[in-house]
Design a protein around this motif. Structure first.
Motif, mmCIF file in Angstrom:
data_model
loop_
_atom_site.group_PDB
_atom_site.id
_atom_site.type_symbol
_atom_site.label_atom_id
_atom_site.label_comp_id
_atom_site.label_asym_id
_atom_site.label_seq_id
_atom_site.Cartn_x
_atom_site.Cartn_y
_atom_site.Cartn_z
ATOM 1 N N SER A 114 -12.043 -22.062 -25.930
ATOM 2 C CA SER A 114 -13.193 -22.909 -25.332
ATOM 3 C C SER A 114 -13.445 -24.132 -26.138
ATOM 4 O O SER A 114 -14.070 -24.926 -25.383
ATOM 5 C CB SER A 114 -14.311 -21.854 -25.362
ATOM 6 O OG SER A 114 -14.874 -21.603 -26.623
ATOM 7 N N ALA A 115 -12.947 -24.452 -27.329
ATOM 8 C CA ALA A 115 -13.144 -25.668 -27.963
ATOM 9 C C ALA A 115 -12.672 -26.985 -27.098
ATOM 10 O O ALA A 115 -11.179 -26.613 -27.246
ATOM 11 C CB ALA A 115 -12.859 -25.465 -29.526
ATOM 12 N N GLU A 116 -13.249 -27.624 -26.943
ATOM 13 C CA GLU A 116 -12.606 -29.011 -26.391
ATOM 14 C C GLU A 116 -12.025 -29.989 -27.671
ATOM 15 O O GLU A 116 -12.831 -30.270 -28.450
ATOM 16 C CB GLU A 116 -13.826 -29.801 -25.650
ATOM 17 C CG GLU A 116 -14.386 -28.931 -24.543
ATOM 18 C CD GLU A 116 -13.490 -29.104 -23.302
ATOM 19 O OE1 GLU A 116 -13.166 -30.267 -23.037
ATOM 20 O OE2 GLU A 116 -13.755 -28.399 -22.484
ATOM 21 N N GLY A 117 -10.799 -30.391 -27.185
ATOM 22 C CA GLY A 117 -10.297 -31.465 -28.206
ATOM 23 C C GLY A 117 -10.550 -30.954 -29.575
ATOM 24 O O GLY A 117 -9.913 -30.086 -29.931
ATOM 25 N N SER A 118 -10.911 -31.777 -30.389
ATOM 26 C CA SER A 118 -11.282 -31.464 -31.784
ATOM 27 C C SER A 118 -12.212 -30.968 -32.150
ATOM 28 O O SER A 118 -12.801 -30.822 -33.578
ATOM 29 C CB SER A 118 -11.192 -33.019 -32.549
ATOM 30 O OG SER A 118 -11.870 -33.858 -32.113
ATOM 31 N N GLU A 119 -13.149 -30.370 -31.486
ATOM 32 C CA GLU A 119 -14.239 -29.783 -31.604
ATOM 33 C C GLU A 119 -13.882 -28.436 -32.649
ATOM 34 O O GLU A 119 -14.956 -28.325 -33.461
ATOM 35 C CB GLU A 119 -15.075 -29.273 -30.259
ATOM 36 C CG GLU A 119 -16.326 -28.470 -30.615
ATOM 37 C CD GLU A 119 -16.732 -27.813 -29.379
ATOM 38 O OE1 GLU A 119 -17.829 -27.044 -29.648
ATOM 39 O OE2 GLU A 119 -16.368 -28.109 -28.219
ATOM 40 N N ALA A 120 -12.850 -27.667 -32.469
ATOM 41 C CA ALA A 120 -12.658 -26.709 -33.507
ATOM 42 C C ALA A 120 -12.544 -27.235 -34.834
ATOM 43 O O ALA A 120 -12.654 -26.682 -36.038
ATOM 44 C CB ALA A 120 -11.419 -25.911 -32.768
ATOM 45 N N GLY A 121 -11.872 -28.463 -35.255
ATOM 46 C CA GLY A 121 -11.570 -28.983 -36.421
ATOM 47 C C GLY A 121 -12.757 -29.299 -36.941
ATOM 48 O O GLY A 121 -12.931 -29.262 -38.046
ATOM 49 N N TYR A 122 -13.794 -30.089 -36.029
ATOM 50 C CA TYR A 122 -15.402 -30.460 -36.620
ATOM 51 C C TYR A 122 -15.976 -29.113 -37.105
ATOM 52 O O TYR A 122 -16.625 -29.167 -38.169
ATOM 53 C CB TYR A 122 -15.964 -31.128 -35.521
ATOM 54 C CG TYR A 122 -15.384 -32.569 -35.435
ATOM 55 C CD1 TYR A 122 -15.508 -33.679 -36.436
ATOM 56 C CD2 TYR A 122 -14.859 -32.932 -34.080
ATOM 57 C CE1 TYR A 122 -15.019 -34.647 -36.082
ATOM 58 C CE2 TYR A 122 -14.431 -34.290 -33.798
ATOM 59 C CZ TYR A 122 -14.473 -35.110 -34.831
ATOM 60 O OH TYR A 122 -13.999 -36.333 -34.701
ATOM 61 N N ASN A 123 -15.814 -27.956 -36.371
ATOM 62 C CA ASN A 123 -16.481 -26.732 -36.625
ATOM 63 C C ASN A 123 -15.767 -26.354 -37.887
ATOM 64 O O ASN A 123 -16.814 -25.771 -38.850
ATOM 65 C CB ASN A 123 -16.358 -25.560 -35.524
ATOM 66 C CG ASN A 123 -17.120 -26.058 -34.224
ATOM 67 O OD1 ASN A 123 -17.740 -26.865 -34.247
ATOM 68 N ND2 ASN A 123 -16.464 -25.449 -33.144
ATOM 69 N N ALA A 124 -14.836 -26.420 -38.018
ATOM 70 C CA ALA A 124 -14.152 -26.018 -39.564
ATOM 71 C C ALA A 124 -14.524 -26.758 -40.539
ATOM 72 O O ALA A 124 -14.685 -26.077 -41.752
ATOM 73 C CB ALA A 124 -12.390 -26.064 -39.438
ATOM 74 N N ARG A 125 -14.443 -28.010 -40.574
ATOM 75 C CA ARG A 125 -15.090 -28.902 -41.319
ATOM 76 C C ARG A 125 -16.577 -28.698 -41.835
ATOM 77 O O ARG A 125 -17.068 -28.841 -42.937
ATOM 78 C CB ARG A 125 -15.006 -30.411 -41.070
ATOM 79 C CG ARG A 125 -13.533 -30.792 -41.235
ATOM 80 C CD ARG A 125 -13.554 -32.304 -41.290
ATOM 81 N NE ARG A 125 -13.634 -32.886 -39.715
ATOM 82 C CZ ARG A 125 -12.551 -33.018 -38.644
ATOM 83 N NH1 ARG A 125 -11.498 -32.347 -39.205
ATOM 84 N NH2 ARG A 125 -12.735 -33.450 -37.819
ATOM 85 N N LEU A 126 -17.452 -28.281 -40.984
ATOM 86 C CA LEU A 126 -18.705 -28.007 -41.037
ATOM 87 C C LEU A 126 -18.851 -26.762 -41.652
ATOM 88 O O LEU A 126 -19.657 -26.622 -42.915
ATOM 89 C CB LEU A 126 -19.649 -28.110 -39.713
ATOM 90 C CG LEU A 126 -21.127 -27.535 -39.831
ATOM 91 C CD1 LEU A 126 -21.908 -28.623 -40.680
ATOM 92 C CD2 LEU A 126 -21.702 -27.624 -38.571
ATOM 93 N N ILE A 127 -18.143 -25.870 -41.443
ATOM 94 C CA ILE A 127 -17.978 -24.462 -42.153
ATOM 95 C C ILE A 127 -17.768 -24.746 -43.714
ATOM 96 O O ILE A 127 -18.194 -24.135 -44.528
ATOM 97 C CB ILE A 127 -17.163 -23.469 -41.413
ATOM 98 C CG1 ILE A 127 -17.777 -22.956 -40.145
ATOM 99 C CG2 ILE A 127 -16.817 -22.363 -42.184
ATOM 100 C CD1 ILE A 127 -17.050 -22.544 -39.152
#
Length: 92
Positions: A35-48
């Motif tokens: 469900s993550a659009e584009g690089s959203e999953a990557g940004y989530n990973a960096r935040l975590i």
């Protein structure tokens, strides 16, 4: 202070997708999401991955505010309450 989470620092790895790893390669989080659009999953990973550092900074900030001069008591108290609330949200 005892830490109940995987010790940091954490890092982001992109294979097989955005993943967060601890010091010795232990997987902390799998951020792959259909469900993550584009690089959203990557940004989530960096935040975590930033969580251990952010926790350390909040602890230091909390200590500094507690030791601040009385002239800043009102401002510091509001900020301290916010910092303490953030700390409580991550310290289980």
């Amino acid at each position: 202070m005892d830490t109940k989470h995987t010790p940091g620092p954490w890092r982001v790895g992109m294979r097989p997708g955005p993943m967060v790893y601890g010091l010795y390669g232990a997987q902390v989080a799998d951020c792959r999401s259909p469900s993550a659009e584009g690089s959203e999953a990557g940004y989530n990973a960096r935040l975590i991955a930033a969580a251990p550092l952010l926790l350390t900074m909040l602890r230091r900030l909390s200590d500094e505010i507690r030791m601040s001069e009385r002239g800043m008591a009102c401002v510091a108290l509001l900020t301290l309450e916010q910092v303490d609330a953030a700390l409580r949200s991550v310290e289980v």
